[in-house]
Scaffold this motif. Structure first.
Motif, PDB file in Angstrom:
ATOM      1  N   UNK A 195      46.242   1.699  -7.111  1.00 37.18           N
ATOM      2  CA  UNK A 195      47.099   1.747  -5.935  1.00 37.18           C
ATOM      3  C   UNK A 195      46.387   1.509  -4.617  1.00 37.18           C
ATOM      4  N   UNK A 196      45.069   1.322  -4.643  1.00 36.43           N
ATOM      5  CA  UNK A 196      44.308   1.046  -3.424  1.00 36.43           C
ATOM      6  C   UNK A 196      44.172  -0.469  -3.250  1.00 36.43           C
ATOM      7  N   UNK A 197      44.326  -0.937  -2.008  1.00 39.22           N
ATOM      8  CA  UNK A 197      44.128  -2.350  -1.691  1.00 39.22           C
ATOM      9  C   UNK A 197      43.360  -2.425  -0.379  1.00 39.22           C
ATOM     10  N   UNK A 198      42.241  -3.139  -0.392  1.00 35.86           N
ATOM     11  CA  UNK A 198      41.402  -3.251   0.796  1.00 35.86           C
ATOM     12  C   UNK A 198      40.995  -4.708   1.030  1.00 35.86           C
ATOM     13  N   UNK A 199      40.607  -4.988   2.268  1.00 41.03           N
ATOM     14  CA  UNK A 199      39.982  -6.267   2.640  1.00 41.03           C
ATOM     15  C   UNK A 199      38.705  -5.964   3.415  1.00 41.03           C
ATOM     16  N   UNK A 200      37.767  -6.866   3.330  1.00 40.56           N
ATOM     17  CA  UNK A 200      36.556  -6.781   4.139  1.00 40.56           C
ATOM     18  C   UNK A 200      36.876  -7.359   5.519  1.00 40.56           C
ATOM     19  N   UNK A 201      36.856  -6.544   6.584  1.00 40.60           N
ATOM     20  CA  UNK A 201      37.201  -7.068   7.911  1.00 40.60           C
ATOM     21  C   UNK A 201      36.312  -8.229   8.348  1.00 40.60           C
ATOM     22  N   UNK A 202      35.048  -8.204   7.927  1.00 42.53           N
ATOM     23  CA  UNK A 202      34.158  -9.304   8.301  1.00 42.53           C
ATOM     24  C   UNK A 202      34.581 -10.605   7.614  1.00 42.53           C
ATOM     25  N   UNK A 203      35.108 -10.506   6.389  1.00 42.95           N
ATOM     26  CA  UNK A 203      35.590 -11.710   5.707  1.00 42.95           C
ATOM     27  C   UNK A 203      36.889 -12.197   6.368  1.00 42.95           C
ATOM     28  N   UNK A 204      37.738 -11.269   6.787  1.00 41.53           N
ATOM     29  CA  UNK A 204      38.915 -11.657   7.565  1.00 41.53           C
ATOM     30  C   UNK A 204      38.478 -12.428   8.809  1.00 41.53           C
ATOM     31  N   UNK A 205      37.507 -11.862   9.524  1.00 46.37           N
ATOM     32  CA  UNK A 205      37.039 -12.500  10.760  1.00 46.37           C
ATOM     33  C   UNK A 205      36.426 -13.868  10.499  1.00 46.37           C
ATOM     34  N   UNK A 206      35.532 -13.953   9.527  1.00 45.80           N
ATOM     35  CA  UNK A 206      34.831 -15.214   9.280  1.00 45.80           C
ATOM     36  C   UNK A 206      35.787 -16.312   8.819  1.00 45.80           C
ATOM     37  N   UNK A 207      36.754 -15.984   7.954  1.00 49.93           N
ATOM     38  CA  UNK A 207      37.705 -17.000   7.500  1.00 49.93           C
ATOM     39  C   UNK A 207      38.619 -17.429   8.653  1.00 49.93           C
ATOM     40  N   UNK A 208      38.984 -16.484   9.517  1.00 49.38           N
ATOM     41  CA  UNK A 208      39.792 -16.824  10.683  1.00 49.38           C
ATOM     42  C   UNK A 208      39.019 -17.737  11.629  1.00 49.38           C
ATOM     43  N   UNK A 209      37.790 -17.340  11.939  1.00 50.53           N
ATOM     44  CA  UNK A 209      36.971 -18.119  12.870  1.00 50.53           C
ATOM     45  C   UNK A 209      36.736 -19.529  12.348  1.00 50.53           C
ATOM     46  N   UNK A 210      36.415 -19.636  11.060  1.00 45.17           N
ATOM     47  CA  UNK A 210      36.142 -20.962  10.481  1.00 45.17           C
ATOM     48  C   UNK A 210      37.394 -21.846  10.535  1.00 45.17           C
ATOM     49  N   UNK A 211      38.553 -21.271  10.241  1.00 43.90           N
ATOM     50  CA  UNK A 211      39.777 -22.076  10.271  1.00 43.90           C
ATOM     51  C   UNK A 211      40.081 -22.556  11.689  1.00 43.90           C
ATOM     52  N   UNK A 212      39.848 -21.694  12.685  1.00 40.86           N
ATOM     53  CA  UNK A 212      40.067 -22.086  14.079  1.00 40.86           C
ATOM     54  C   UNK A 212      39.097 -23.186  14.480  1.00 40.86           C
ATOM     55  N   UNK A 213      37.835 -23.011  14.131  1.00 39.58           N
ATOM     56  CA  UNK A 213      36.838 -24.037  14.462  1.00 39.58           C
ATOM     57  C   UNK A 213      37.190 -25.373  13.814  1.00 39.58           C
ATOM     58  N   UNK A 214      37.693 -25.319  12.587  1.00 35.92           N
ATOM     59  CA  UNK A 214      38.070 -26.556  11.883  1.00 35.92           C
ATOM     60  C   UNK A 214      39.131 -27.335  12.646  1.00 35.92           C
TER      61      UNK A 214
END
Length: 496
Positions: free
Chosen positions: A44-63
């Motif tokens: 029942x636990x679901x987590x994300x790595x905030x740094x992975x959220x940030x890096x994937x967001x940043x890379x998509x914006x840069x693209x």
């Protein structure tokens, strides 16, 4: 004109981060998207790595900023839309998260929410927030982080930590730590924000034991949120629009009139109907929420939330591996033999509206030796139609007339599924030409604040119908009765 300004939308979702460039007519110019890791540390636990959220967001914006489609055209503003309720706490001095992001689907605080309900807190929470007591919302997640991470509560009391939903975390990072803010739609999903007064509520903070010093400033959905740090993107671009993903999708679908209804089929399914200036309190366990706040004026909505929709198709692909690609589901469902009565209840992280049962778990019911993968695929798709029916039925019982439904999200590219929705709801289902309505809604908010649009009327002219699905089937009563029995079965199985 090729030098007309563009709008950049950041769409940070539950399973991927993407960036999109739109022109003023609401047409997509460029897109970049990256999936990221889903973490399941306990049942029942679901987590994300905030740094992975940030890096994937940043890379998509840069693209997209570097894409040939942009070709040096100016970007007028950024709009951000995000997975709602997902909670991050970070150190104000370093910007480093002190724990993983606890995702909206997470159920770890179910016992805490039940205890608060047993203590009699539900009426005041529901009256002020429009929400129920459920681990879905942010407040109990934040308190859990403060209680479980050593020293966190002391740091929070000392004003050393910041809390935010994902939009707030991204704004902090994009502005180089200069801005700690959120918008009214995201604030309305925390259980800490009084949606009548449009302020953080001291009584709610006390109930959930969350220090006020953690909280971001709450701004309008179309507002000035600072500018990006030029060192990150090579240019300083103003952030001018923010909304939670479901509210952004309603804006992208131009649901600006009272009674306008949209349903988005992403990881979960969320049906949202505009109720105008009326804070409608549901009698059928739907949620009252902020649809958007523009120039200080709040528009409300009634919402039904289903935790698992597209995530069930992802489970078919990645979990039990009976498909290789989501696109296969349309042909499999179409080619399946006569209905066997098979039922899938996709309660992988509990049941959302109108049941709100965090203990329920998924099940396949009615299998025989003849059951095929096509049968399971069809039953999985149909389960999302059944769940949507439950939401629309509750809306009608709350006095909201439903005569048509606008749909978006990855699942509605499937014609079999979308026709099934029309049949199950007995209403016309409209699919727009531009399917990226969540990102588009964020772009529209940014464009409003940046002056590319003068009003919602300017935006409304962009919406165009791709396909209308008219209801055809008449044999839904028996299927819905069987669905009700299946839901009752999984809920009974979950009882202690």
């Amino acid at each position: 004109m090729t030098d007309d300004p563009l709008l950049l939308a950041i769409d940070q979702g539950t399973t991927s981060s993407r960036a999109m460039l739109f022109n003023g007519a609401g047409q997509r110019v460029a897109v970049s998207q990256y999936e990221f890791t889903q973490l399941f540390p306990n049942d029942g636990w679901v987590e994300h790595d905030p740094e992975e959220i940030w890096q994937t967001t940043l890379k998509s914006v840069q693209d997209v900023l570097a894409s040939p489609e942009r070709a040096g055209r100016p970007v007028a503003a950024i709009g951000i839309t995000n997975q709602r309720e997902t909670s991050i706490v970070w150190d104000r001095a370093t910007g480093t998260p002190i724990y993983n992001a606890i995702v909206w689907q997470d159920r770890r605080t179910a016992s805490v929410c039940q205890a608060l309900e047993d203590e009699g807190h539900l009426p005041v929470i529901q009256r002020r927030t429009g929400l129920l007591l459920d681990p879905y919302f942010s407040a109990s997640k934040v308190a859990w982080i403060l209680d479980k991470v050593p020293g966190a509560r002391q740091q929070a009391t000392a004003g050393e930590l910041a809390f935010g939903t994902v939009d707030s975390f991204l704004i902090w990072r994009l502005t180089g730590g200069k801005v700690h803010a959120t918008d009214a739609t995201n604030a309305s999903r925390t259980s800490l924000f009084n949606i009548a007064t449009q302020k953080w509520d001291d009584d709610l903070l006390a109930i959930f034991n969350v220090p006020s010093g953690l909280l971001p400033e709450v701004k309008d959905s179309a507002d000035t949120y600072g500018a990006t740090d030029a060192k990150l993107l090579g240019e300083a671009i103003p952030i001018c629009g923010v909304a939670g993903d479901q509210q952004a999708a309603a804006i992208g679908q131009c649901c600006f009139d009272v009674g306008a209804l949209k349903s988005t089929y992403g990881t979960g399914c969320f049906a949202l109907v505009n109720t105008g200036t009326d804070f409608v309190r549901s009698s059928n366990r739907l949620l009252s929420t902020v649809a958007y706040r523009i120039k200080g004026h709040t528009t409300y909505a009634l919402e039904g939330s289903i935790f698992i929709a597209g995530a069930a198709v992802q489970w078919l692909r990645d979990g039990i591996q009976i498909i290789d690609d989501a696109a296969e589901t349309e042909a499999l469902a179409s080619d399946a033999g006569p209905s066997t009565g098979l039922m899938v209840v996709p309660a992988f992280t509990g049941l959302g509206a109108p049941y709100w049962d965090p203990a329920a778990r998924a099940a396949i019911l009615g299998m025989t030796r003849a059951t095929s993968r096509a049968d399971i695929v069809r039953a999985t798709l149909r389960s999302v139609c059944y769940q949507t029916h439950d939401l629309v039925k509750a809306m009608r019982e709350d006095g909201v007339p439903v005569s048509a439904l606008k749909v978006d999200g990855g699942m509605v590219a499937n014609n079999w599924f979308t026709q099934g929705l029309a049949d199950m709801l007995n209403v016309a289902v409209d699919r727009p030409q531009v399917m990226e309505t969540t990102a588009l809604g964020a772009a529209y908010l940014a464009g409003l604040q940046a002056g590319l649009y003068q009003s919602f009327d300017d935006i409304r002219t962009n919406w165009q119908l791709e396909t209308r699905f008219e209801p055809q089937a008449t044999d839904t009563a028996d299927k819905l009765a069987r669905w009700a029995k299946a839901v009752a079965a999984v809920r009974a199985f979950a009882e202690p």
